[in-house]
Scaffold this active site. Structure first.
Site, PDB file in Angstrom:
ATOM      1  N   ASP A  45       0.846  -1.187   0.000  1.00 35.25           N
ATOM      2  CA  ASP A  45       0.000   0.000   0.000  1.00 35.25           C
ATOM      3  C   ASP A  45       0.884   1.239   0.000  1.00 35.25           C
ATOM      4  OD1 ASP A  45      -2.353  -1.466   0.148  1.00 35.25           O
ATOM      5  OD2 ASP A  45      -2.300  -1.552   2.332  1.00 35.25           O
ATOM      6  N   ASP A  94      -4.459  -3.225   5.105  1.00 38.29           N
ATOM      7  CA  ASP A  94      -4.929  -2.686   6.384  1.00 38.29           C
ATOM      8  C   ASP A  94      -6.440  -2.760   6.541  1.00 38.29           C
ATOM      9  OD1 ASP A  94      -5.671  -0.732   4.588  1.00 38.29           O
ATOM     10  OD2 ASP A  94      -4.148   0.702   5.231  1.00 38.29           O
ATOM     11  N   ASP A 110      -9.074  -6.123   2.352  1.00 40.46           N
ATOM     12  CA  ASP A 110      -7.763  -6.651   1.952  1.00 40.46           C
ATOM     13  C   ASP A 110      -7.571  -8.097   2.388  1.00 40.46           C
ATOM     14  OD1 ASP A 110      -6.802  -4.356   0.691  1.00 40.46           O
ATOM     15  OD2 ASP A 110      -6.137  -3.478   2.582  1.00 40.46           O
TER      16      ASP A 110
END
Length: 1017
Positions: free
Chosen positions: A434, A736, A740
């Site tokens: 990310d 997070d 996901d």
């Protein structure tokens, strides 16, 4: 009320100071028989009537206290888990009987707005229990000792030792007859204790790490303040704030919230999520918040919840074997079978030679007790060969190395949840990361704002005045209303009275911007009522709120990804606060502004509103068109220090870093270039475009993808699946959010963020990055490679010992009819090799060289050609030296006398051990010549070597009776150490020998060196 009675009796019952009345009456009768004078008699006994009256007064007072306490604490009492059963059984009738959620709140002395008083915590825990589950007791040290004794070969050796003691005492008497057997018993005891201590320490370490996994915090309202506490501190009556991705920490009742969707599959097994509302307010511990947000009041904790009862029935099954352990177990099985064959052959050769010698001297018909002792010793030697040959230290070394790495990583802010993740991370070839919070600091501020076709840079001192000069008060009022109404952040007061903003970094940044403007406390905002809230999630990429205005009308506010919100708008707010049509030219200018903000590495969010009819359906989703654009925020999130160097390290290590983000593609590209992720040949693509590609197009595209922007969780999952399936990559993924979880589960290594990550994401991950830092991920990769290479070093060392011990004893048995290495000596060597060797080599820390080679690919051989070269070279040298001592030692060293054979055998044993000591040093580097680099900083290695040498001196000089050795003079000691040290020279020569062509030969330590790579790592 039984529990209250027990509680009152325990805390408020007043025990009698004097003996019971019945006992006093008996005492009075006894005194009466002795003391006839009534006046004198009653000096010795109390006035029982007065005492009875006093007791009656005490009872009366106690009853009054009881009644007062019943009245005072009745608000906290429900009979026999009644409160817990209301929630767990979804008992609507009982809930209604108690006055609904509001009635329950009053009965447990809680407030929806202020929560409970912290001073009540002890009382609530005494009555309702604590929020902990009953755990099975930890295994004691003696259980590990017992486990170590269960080894079949050690049991057989123990039987041999006892037989040796029995036969020895019968033939040679006390105490000489028991030396051999007692030596074996002491050696077995030492091996067992060292193994047990090692296993016990590891269990304590894993328990400590397991406790770290259970550290979960939740937001509650207490004493009128919102605060963060551990889930273990929750009590009945607490007001808990739930949001997307949270695991519900206790049973409770829904107070109010927005679009709360609960996943109850962990309890019910049903995959369909459950909507929770005021009509269906029951929320169970262990379930997960799939969508929405809410406040709930806790009604049951710990073992009074269904989740608590379920968790208490689960035993800790421990970790499954890691892939490397499985592979090494196969290697150990093969080596063990070879050792078994050698042991049987050695025993048969010794037995046959003994029978031949006996037949030629006294005949086979005459047997003595000494003959039985000889055969028992032969058998013990054979069994000991099996003990040495079976490399049970291989799986131990893996566990030891992983445990050591996990402990170090914990200090470096990485919590490894699964053992296999650490070793697998060493083979990772791709990291899909990310952007927000991982590559960047996640500390966000509004840096620029576009409003009414005017862009302004934001500074805390002047922005209010600047906006007032370019827009009307109506425009500013709309902006502030949109900020304060459409937010998931919250302003709370700390103990010192200061205001703090709680929420996600993005929400905090926008709310803090709004707080910095004038008109924050306008009564107009507090007079609005929220009708419906749609929380932000990574699929919609927007959040919305429907409010009811004081004027009687309703208004939607929507905030989210700039391109998505802009597509929903056909109007915009001008400088006077009026809604005007959005022309194509204006739309193009707005897109240019968005791209300009993004090119400056700013995250862009749009805020818009829409007036709606009063009769709108509250359950309907927010509209997707007809909005009026208010403003665009440019939010700054700086790149973390050290990320650029970490990405450079990845490149030199052959690890491809791919950024997968939901941000604007221009923002993503700007950040990726700043981090060094996006190169000239790299591809940056948006999620929708990627998702539309065919499998053939993806096969050509994926190797070059370095940035994926505006991606959905499904796009990340697709990328991971194709990297693993099409290209056989070992993939690690960061995540997070709740969405996901599929990608984290699909990846070889799932890395969840410890700060920004939801509990659902953490549960799906293998490693939790506690500081959300990309540099920490690289540390995990470094330690993963260190684990793999350390195990290779240990295997190289152990196989050398195995080969030499097996061959030297077998050859000696065939030629001389005796084994130079006795059972006790072999057990000591086994401990050096297995436990101490694993401790020394498996705990080597990583070095920079490890990150200058590509990762090990799937299917590559664990034992490389480099390792075989070192193993065979060292084995041949040691066999040559020990063979020379065995067959020519007496003549070469001019050793004569009755004890010459004992001296030679002791010299062989001593030289053999010192060869292993120096070969252990040699094994620190399989390819590099300098084996002493960093040795001073590795105190464990130095301690193991020092302990081995010290104990070897003790065995030779002081324990000869048990170990079948004799003291050596200084020349013999010097010779033993000298012969062992030559292993270092042999190692240097071996490392200069090329190992041939082929894939493996080009991969020292299992890694292929890069042609080029930065040296400044």
């Amino acid at each position: 009320m039984e529990k209250l009675d027990r509680y009152l009796q325990e805390h408020f019952d007043v025990p009698a100071k004097n003996p019971s009345e019945e006992a006093q009456r008996r005492w009075r009768q006894a005194v009466g028989t002795i003391v006839k004078n009534r006046r004198r008699r009653f000096r010795w006994v109390p006035d029982l009537d007065r005492r009875s009256l006093d007791k009656a007064k005490v009872r009366s007072t106690q009853e009054k206290i009881r009644v007062a306490l019943y009245v005072q604490q009745a608000a906290l009492i429900f009979s026999d888990d009644e409160l817990a059963l209301i929630t767990s059984k979804h008992d609507s009738k009982a809930l209604k009987m108690h006055g609904g959620v509001d009635g329950i709140s009053k009965k447990v002395r809680s407030s929806f707005d202020h929560g409970i008083c912290a001073s009540d915590l002890d009382t609530r825990q005494n009555i309702y229990g604590v929020n902990r589950y009953a755990e099975k007791p930890s295994r004691s040290f003696w259980m590990f000792v017992w486990d170590a004794f269960q080894d079949m070969t050690l049991i057989i050796l123990m039987v041999c030792a006892l037989l040796s003691v029995a036969v020895g005492l019968a033939t040679e008497g006390w105490p000489k007859g028991m030396y051999d057997g007692l030596g074996i018993i002491l050696s077995i005891f030492l091996v067992v204790m060292v193994t047990a201590v090692s296993d016990y320490k590891q269990s304590l370490q894993f328990k400590e790490l397991d406790n770290e996994k259970k550290k979960i915090f939740i937001h509650v309202t207490r004493d009128g303040r919102r605060q963060k506490i551990s889930i273990y501190d929750l009590v009945v009556g607490d007001i808990v704030h739930l949001s997307i991705g949270d695991q519900v920490p206790a049973d409770g009742l829904y107070i109010h919230g927005y679009s709360l969707l609960i996943d109850e599959s962990s309890l019910s097994g049903e995959s369909d999520p459950v909507y929770v509302s005021q009509d269906k307010p029951f929320i169970l511990a262990g379930t997960k918040v799939q969508d929405g947000s809410a406040k709930m009041i806790v009604t049951a904790v710990g073992m009074r919840t269904e989740w608590g009862k379920l968790m208490s029935t689960l035993s800790e099954g421990g970790e499954d074997e890691t892939p490397l352990q499985v592979k090494l177990n196969g290697v150990a099985t093969v080596i063990g079978k070879i050792g078994l064959v050698f042991a049987i052959l050695t025993f048969l050769v010794l037995l046959v030679r003994f029978l031949i010698d006996k037949g030629m001297t006294v005949g086979l018909l005459k047997w003595y007790s000494t003959d039985a002792l000889t055969i028992v010793n032969y058998f013990a030697t054979a069994v000991t060969i099996i003990v040495v040959a079976v490399p049970e230290g291989l799986p131990l070394a893996v566990t030891l190395s992983l445990a050591f790495a996990m402990k170090k990583l914990m200090n470096d802010k990485a919590l490894v949840r699964h053992l296999s993740a650490c070793e697998t991370m060493g083979s990772a070839g791709t990291i899909c990361t990310d952007k927000t919070g991982t590559l960047t600091t996640n500390y966000m501020v509004v840096d620029k704002i576009w409003i009414s076709e005017v862009s302004k840079s934001v500074t805390s001192n002047t922005i209010s005045g600047e906006l007032n000069s370019v827009v009307s008060s109506r425009t500013l009022s709309l902006l502030l209303q949109g900020i304060f109404e459409n937010t998931s952040a919250e302003v709370v007061k700390e103990k010192d009275g200061k205001q703090t903003v709680l929420g996600t970094p993005t929400e905090r940044a926008i709310l803090e911007f709004g707080l910095g403007l004038e008109g924050v406390h306008d009564a107009e905002y507090s007079a609005c009522t929220k009708v419906k809230v749609e929380p932000f999630n990574s699929v919609k990429k927007k959040m919305a709120v429907l409010i009811s205005l004081p004027s009687g009308t309703s208004r939607w506010f929507c905030k989210g990804a700039s391109e998505i919100i802009l597509q929903m708008c056909d109007m915009m707010v001008d400088g006077d606060g009026n809604a005007i049509p959005l022309s194509e030219a204006q739309r193009k200018n707005i897109l240019d502004t968005i791209n300009s903000f993004a090119s400056d590495a700013l995250r862009t969010l749009c805020l818009a509103y829409k007036e709606v009819d009063d009769d709108i359906d509250d359950n309907a989703d927010s509209p997707t068109s007809g909005f009026t654009l208010i403003a665009i925020f440019g939010i700054k999130d700086p790149v973390r220090p050290g990320v650029k160097d970490a990405v450079k390290t990845c490149m030199s290590a052959g690890i491809t870093v791919r950024m997968v983000t939901g941000d604007n593609i221009n923002t993503a590209k700007a950040i990726a270039k700043e981090c060094g992720i996006l190169t000239e040949d790299g591809v940056a693509i948006e999620g929708p475009e990627f998702h539309s590609k065919s499998p053939e197009e993806m096969r050509d595209l994926i190797p070059n993808i370095q940035v994926m922007a505006r991606s959905l969780p499904l796009d990340k999952h697709t990328l991971v699946t194709n990297l693993r399936g099409m290209f056989d990559e070992v993939v690690s993924v960061t995540g997070d959010g709740t969405n996901d979880a599929p990608a984290l589960h699909e990846a070889d290594i799932g890395l969840a963020m410890g700060i920004a990550g939801t509990e659902v994401a953490k549960e799906s991950a293998d490693v939790i990055v506690l500081d959300d830092n990309f540099t920490t991920i690289i540390n995990v990769a470094r330690w993963g490679r260190a684990v793999y290479i350390n195990i290779q070093k240990f295997v190289q060392f152990q196989l050398t010992v195995n080969i030499v011990a097996l061959v030297i004893n077998f050859v000696s048995a065939c030629i001389t009819g005796s084994a130079p290495l006795t059972a006790v000596q072999l057990l000591w060597v086994n401990m050096i090799m297995d436990t101490l060797g694993a401790l020394a080599l498996a705990t080597e820390p990583p070095n920079d060289e490890m990150m200058k080679r590509p990762p090990v690919r799937k299917g590559e051989s664990f034992i490389t050609k480099v390792m075989w070269r070192n193993i065979m070279g060292q084995s041949l040298y040691q066999l040559f030296v020990l063979g020379a001592l065995m067959f020519g030692g007496e003549s070469l060293l001019n050793i004569k006398g009755a004890d010459s054979k004992s001296i030679i055998n002791t010299l062989i044993f001593n030289s053999f051990v010192f060869c292993q000591v120096f070969n252990e040093i040699n094994s620190r580097e399989m390819q590099k010549i300098n084996v002493f680099r960093g040795i001073i900083s590795n105190w464990i290695f130095i301690a193991v070597i020092a302990a081995t040498v010290a104990f070897q001196v003790v065995i030779i000089e002081f324990l000869g009776t048990f170990a079948s050795t004799v003291p050596l003079n200084w020349q013999h000691w010097l010779l033993s150490v000298g012969l062992g040290s030559i292993s270092l020279i042999v190692g240097v020569i071996l490392k200069c020998i090329p190992v041939g062509s082929g894939e493996t030969s080009a991969t020292p330590n299992g890694y292929r060196p890069l042609a080029n790579g930065p040296d400044d790592i």
